[in-house]
Every structure is written in C-alpha cells, then in structure tokens.
Design a protein around this motif. Structure first.
Motif, PDB file in Angstrom:
ATOM      1  N   PRO A 340     -15.240  87.188 -22.632  1.00  0.00           N
ATOM      2  CA  PRO A 340     -14.218  86.366 -21.971  1.00  0.00           C
ATOM      3  C   PRO A 340     -12.924  87.122 -21.719  1.00  0.00           C
ATOM      4  O   PRO A 340     -12.281  86.935 -20.680  1.00  0.00           O
ATOM      5  N   ARG A 341     -12.547  88.002 -22.656  1.00  0.00           N
ATOM      6  CA  ARG A 341     -11.314  88.767 -22.440  1.00  0.00           C
ATOM      7  C   ARG A 341     -11.495  89.793 -21.336  1.00  0.00           C
ATOM      8  O   ARG A 341     -10.569  90.076 -20.575  1.00  0.00           O
ATOM      9  N   ARG A 342     -12.700  90.357 -21.232  1.00  0.00           N
ATOM     10  CA  ARG A 342     -12.978  91.308 -20.153  1.00  0.00           C
ATOM     11  C   ARG A 342     -12.947  90.593 -18.804  1.00  0.00           C
ATOM     12  O   ARG A 342     -12.426  91.130 -17.823  1.00  0.00           O
ATOM     13  N   ALA A 343     -13.497  89.377 -18.761  1.00  0.00           N
ATOM     14  CA  ALA A 343     -13.452  88.607 -17.516  1.00  0.00           C
ATOM     15  C   ALA A 343     -12.017  88.263 -17.154  1.00  0.00           C
ATOM     16  O   ALA A 343     -11.637  88.303 -15.974  1.00  0.00           O
ATOM     17  N   ARG A 344     -11.204  87.924 -18.164  1.00  0.00           N
ATOM     18  CA  ARG A 344      -9.790  87.630 -17.889  1.00  0.00           C
ATOM     19  C   ARG A 344      -9.101  88.850 -17.296  1.00  0.00           C
ATOM     20  O   ARG A 344      -8.285  88.739 -16.377  1.00  0.00           O
ATOM     21  N   HIS A 345      -9.436  90.039 -17.797  1.00  0.00           N
ATOM     22  CA  HIS A 345      -8.850  91.252 -17.235  1.00  0.00           C
ATOM     23  C   HIS A 345      -9.263  91.435 -15.780  1.00  0.00           C
ATOM     24  O   HIS A 345      -8.447  91.837 -14.937  1.00  0.00           O
ATOM     25  N   ARG A 346     -10.537  91.138 -15.463  1.00  0.00           N
ATOM     26  CA  ARG A 346     -10.983  91.247 -14.064  1.00  0.00           C
ATOM     27  C   ARG A 346     -10.177  90.301 -13.172  1.00  0.00           C
ATOM     28  O   ARG A 346      -9.837  90.643 -12.024  1.00  0.00           O
ATOM     29  N   ILE A 347      -9.854  89.129 -13.681  1.00  0.00           N
ATOM     30  CA  ILE A 347      -9.050  88.182 -12.902  1.00  0.00           C
ATOM     31  C   ILE A 347      -7.654  88.750 -12.662  1.00  0.00           C
ATOM     32  O   ILE A 347      -7.106  88.635 -11.557  1.00  0.00           O
ATOM     33  N   GLU A 348      -7.073  89.379 -13.689  1.00  0.00           N
ATOM     34  CA  GLU A 348      -5.759  89.993 -13.523  1.00  0.00           C
ATOM     35  C   GLU A 348      -5.822  91.137 -12.515  1.00  0.00           C
ATOM     36  O   GLU A 348      -4.893  91.328 -11.714  1.00  0.00           O
TER      37      GLU A 348
END
Length: 414
Positions: A340-348
């Motif tokens: 989930p944190r990696r996906a959040r980074h992709r969103i950023e």
C-alpha cells in the motif's frame, strides 16, 4: 453547525465563488496561500470569489477541490449533477463489523483474556498482512474486530499497573491499525473515535513509542480535516516530548520521531511554506539515515526509502512541477517493501507528472498503482481527481485510459 458568518455551502442561492470563499475560510486559508497552491494570483482568487470571473474550467475546479480538501464536488459547485466524492472512498464491506467492535466498548467482558504476548504476535501478523496484501483493507478488516475486543478485554483484565500499561500500548496500536482501515471511508466520526481512543490508550501506557505513533496519526487526522493549527500543535508537543530521549532511545522511538518531523514538513508544504517544509524534511532524512540499514518502521513506514518518496510529496504539495518530477526520478519506489505504501508513492509520482503537464505518464503511473494495491488508489482523492480531470481530456486515447481507470476506481459506473 453553520452560522450566519459562515453560511452553509449547500444553500441554494450561493454561487461558485461564494462557496469557494466559504470553504477557504473554513480551512483557515488566506487568498495568497490558496493562490500560490493553485499557481494563480491572489487577485484571481478574489475575482473568482467576488463573481467578477466566471466559474473556472473543470480542471481548475478539481484542483481547487483538492487544495481545499472538498470531499464532494457538489460542496464547491452547488450542482447535484457534479456530485463526485474525492477524499472519501467507498464504504468497505467490512466497515460495519469494525464499527461495531469500536462502538461496543463494553463495561463487562465475557471473553477469556488473551496474554500480551499473544496479542503482540497477532498484531505483528496483522501489520505484516497489511503491508503484503494488495487489498489490504480486506486483510486488516477481517482481523480487526477480534483484535479490538481482545485488546480491550486484556487491558481491563490486567492485574498490575505494569501489565496494564503494556496492554494499553498494545490497545493503542490496535486502534492505530484500525485508523488505517477507517481512513477515507464515509464515517469521519468513527475515524475520530478511533484516533482519540488510540491517543488516550497511548498516554495511559506511558510508552514513548505508543505516544509517538498515536500522535503521528492524530496529526494526519487533523490535517486531513483542514485543522492545520491543531496538527502543528500536536506535532510540536510530541516532538518536544520525544526529542530529548533520542540519545538513548530505541530504534522504534527514533523512527517515529523522524516520522513526526516529516509530518511537520508535510503540514508546512500544505500551507505553501517551502523553506519550512524542506527544513523539516531534511531533519527527518538525517534521522532515517542514522537507522540500521534496511530498517522499515511497521506503522509509519519511516525509512530511507520512504524519505525519498516523501521528497516527491513535498515538491508536489508545493506545486513545484519540475522539482517534483526530479524528485520522482531520484526515488526508487521498488525499495518500499509495503504494497500500500508503494502504491501511495506511485500516486504521488502521478501527481508530479500531472502537475508538470505529463498527463499520459500520470495515467500510466496510476495504472501501476492500481496493479500494486487497488484498495490504496480506490480511496485516494488525488488519484480520483486526476482520473476525473482526464476523462474530459481533448485526447481520445487519454479519455479512454482515464475512463477505464475511473470505472476501476468506482468513480464512474460501467
């Protein structure tokens, strides 16, 4: 309740500019700050609010909604036809069960008390499940009801003050896990019950790490609600408590202190205060680099890898397009072990590219985020805003890709 000084933005006679002014003042944001975050002049903001300029384009409306953390576009436009939830995702199917466990809060317990050791092991497994699962809310939501009830029961059953404090620390962390689950779901009151109970349990535990984690999440709850001053107060008070301990502190306490330092920078970036934001980021980075190699905090994700990701966020919040893309190129999201944190980074990263005018790259990056953790992007207002904006693109291919993502995120019906 709205009063005469701040009329309800749902009131029919209000036009777009009036609604924008009401929502801006409720956020405690000045015209120059809003203008800076939108890349416009303060006079432009004033003219929109006063009705001198017409209602902006959809892309600008969505950006205004993002900056003002408008949960539903209808709050800003007043037009029910434009209703679209941005910062509130869909209610998860497991939300009622988690809500029931939180709300029960019984005085008497018929459950058999579980030992602190057993609860600690279960909680560690729950964090591991959250970080490894693509649909992490489903994984965590299935575990939370029993964890909440058993942690509450164990705290009440503790026989010594030391045992009670240890159980309070575990209970606080269970509420922290619950806050990750309930965040951005359509029950803000439940979020605040969870956050406040987590903070109370942490304070009762007298455990610096538990206090730091609860404060970290409370800061985020205040900031997401637009209470920037409250977020800064909690952040500053907790740092004043933790930082004197750093010379002899455990790795976990140093990590949560670093996470709080970054939160101070994040709040400053949301205010448009570039120097302060980067100053706090640098202080947090120095703590991250002093942690053991490969260390990753299980709650806050604090680590050297996440500090690189945080640099993208700071640049994006400051509306620095080229700098956000530069920071994105420097950050290696694959080093982040949490899905989930990696996906959040992709969103950023997608926000960075979109801010820099690279909409095609932004959409491709959001597709990567969806492949990594669908439940992260489905509840992310920034991703939803970009997708909604691009469904109105002049490019047929871009509209098609955005439309596919919109359906996947539940923003548009099939």
């Amino acid at each position: 309740m709205p009063n005469e000084a701040t009329p309800d933005p749902y009131a029919h006679p209000l036009v777009f500019g009036q609604r924008m002014q009401i929502l801006r003042t409720r956020r405690g944001m000045s015209r120059p700050v809003l203008a800076g975050l939108l890349g416009r002049s303060p006079s432009w903001v004033k003219q929109v609010e006063n009705g001198v300029l017409n209602t902006p384009s959809l892309s600008m409306i969505l950006r205004i909604a993002e900056v003002l953390r408008v949960r539903d576009l209808v709050e800003l436009t007043g037009d029910p036809a434009t209703s679209a939830e941005l910062f509130t995702g869909p209610g998860h199917r497991l939300l009622p069960a988690v809500r029931e466990a939180v709300d029960a809060f019984p005085v008497r317990y018929e459950r058999e008390p579980v030992s602190a050791t057993c609860l600690r092991q279960r909680l560690d497994r729950a964090w591991a499940a959250r970080h490894s699962a693509a649909n992490h809310r489903a994984a965590v939501g299935a575990l939370l009801p029993d964890l909440i009830r058993d942690a509450q029961c164990g705290t009440r059953a503790a026989e010594t003050s030391a045992e009670r404090r240890a159980m309070q620390a575990i209970l606080s962390e269970v509420y922290s896990l619950a806050q990750f689950f309930v965040a951005y779901q359509p029950d803000p009151a439940l979020l605040w019950r969870v956050a406040e109970r987590g903070m109370v349990a942490a304070q009762e535990s007298e455990d610096p790490h538990a206090i730091g984690v609860a404060a970290w999440l409370t800061v985020q709850a205040h900031r997401d609600a637009g209470h920037f001053d409250a977020a800064e107060t909690v952040n500053a008070e907790t740092l004043r408590y933790l930082e004197p301990m750093l010379p002899d502190a455990s790795t976990e306490v140093r990590a949560v202190t670093g996470a709080l330092r970054f939160e101070a920078g994040y709040t400053a970036a949301r205010r448009g205060e570039a120097g302060t934001a980067w100053g706090w980021w640098d202080r947090a980075r120095r703590l991250a680099e002093a942690l053991p190699p490969g260390y990753y905090h299980p709650v806050t994700s604090f680590s050297t890898a996440v500090m690189s990701a945080h640099a993208v966020t700071v640049a994006v919040e400051l509306r620095a397009g080229p700098e956000s893309v530069r920071q994105s190129a420097r950050a290696d999201g694959d080093l982040i072990p949490s899905r989930p944190r990696r996906a959040r980074h992709r969103i950023e990263e997608a926000r960075a590219h979109h801010l820099d005018g690279r909409a095609d790259v932004a959409l491709a990056t959001l597709a990567k985020a969806h492949a990594t953790a669908p439940e992260t992007i489905a509840y992310n207002g920034y991703a939803r805003r970009i997708v909604l904006e691009e469904t109105e693109s002049r490019s047929p291919e871009r509209r098609r890709r955005a439309g596919e993502l919109a359906v996947q995120l539940g923003v548009l019906a099939v």
